[in-house]
Design an enzyme around this catalytic site. Sequence first.
Site, short mmCIF file in Angstrom:
data_model
loop_
_atom_site.label_atom_id
_atom_site.label_comp_id
_atom_site.label_asym_id
_atom_site.label_seq_id
_atom_site.Cartn_x
_atom_site.Cartn_y
_atom_site.Cartn_z
CB SER A 232 -0.85 -0.12 1.23
OG SER A 232 -2.00 1.02 1.14
CG ASP A 255 -3.26 -3.85 -3.41
OD1 ASP A 255 -3.17 -4.43 -4.39
OD2 ASP A 255 -4.59 -4.41 -2.68
CG HIS A 310 -5.92 -2.86 0.31
ND1 HIS A 310 -5.06 -2.23 -0.63
CD2 HIS A 310 -5.56 -1.31 1.36
CE1 HIS A 310 -3.43 -1.25 -0.18
NE2 HIS A 310 -4.02 -0.48 0.77
#
Length: 388
Positions: A232, A255, A310
Amino acid sequence: MGNACSNNLGIPPANGPNHVGCTDFMMDHTAQGSFFRLYYPCQETEKSEKADWVPCREYFNGLADFMKINRTLSERIFNYLFGSFKIPAFLDAPFKSREKCPVVIFSHGLGAFRTLYSAICVELASQGFIVASVEHRDQSASATFYFHEKTDSENASKTSWMYYRTLRHGESEFPLRNKQVKQRADECIQALDRLTKFNSGIRMQNVLQTQFDWAALENSMDLCRVAVMGHSFGGATVIESLCKEVNFKCGVALDAWMFPLDDEIFPRVKQPIFFINSEKFQWAGNISRMRKLDSAVIQRKMITIRGTVHQSFPDFTFLTGNWLGKLMKLKGEIDPAIAIDLSNKATLAFLQRHLGLEKNFNQWDPLIDGEDDNLIPGTNVTVLQSAM
């Protein structure tokens, strides 16, 4: 901490041939000092205990702040749900490796901290890597801390906690995140610098005073084979770190959240990058920023894991039951163990290819191209050419 019944929940054990140890390193008595959890191949030992997943209750307070819920109530809930979990690594176990270890620096996501990706870090260490999972002090972690130096009148060091900083009313997000991603990259580079010093036999004080023998790391690392990895916000940190530090030979971005990055850095990144995405998080604008890193001469790969969300990459996905996990979007449709196994194997294959490792990780080369029923080559997101 907690004593909740885990009902067969837990972080999956590693698959590699090495036992795994972990320890923490904090460089000095300032917020600018390096702080990371180290995962490494270790000796089998009966003395060592498994490490706590969440080190202390202040981290629960930080998670509550990040999620904008009441600290007192959430601490009890978090402690009940997660307080008893251990990670599959022995705390402060003696280092042991038959060969020099390649190195991975790992960067956590927004609102996370150094211990929350242990399923990934432990697997890499079991396969022979030394992994430093940085705890960022840019106020993007849900919580972190440092010690003030003792004065003559004090018997104990004073602990200063830093909690997640929310956006202020009317504040524009990009300047904050852009500043943070630059600090995060610097902290990844600083962690590599600390490991380089340990490898050279330079003694440094660990203010945490752990039982681990840091001198055992002398001449233990293959510093020609170093990668950076993150999830992330940590995925953006990977890109920024590659731009700033040529000693990172490649990057794996899980991600990745591309928003914090300046467009101008994309053409300056010269190393191979592997984007491993979830099916539910990505959107056209984010993917189009990843595509700006496409290159005819440098390998840039992307796969998407079907049925993932996620939060399929941090450990929370293993520690919540099906109902609660899906309610809190910590679980996708796929079995979390299958998803992380695919991610880890694809990562190992990519690292072997670009760090020049002589291992058997190339057996998973097809995963790099998305060749599996649970993978999508590239992305499931439609990106119009005009968005590129």
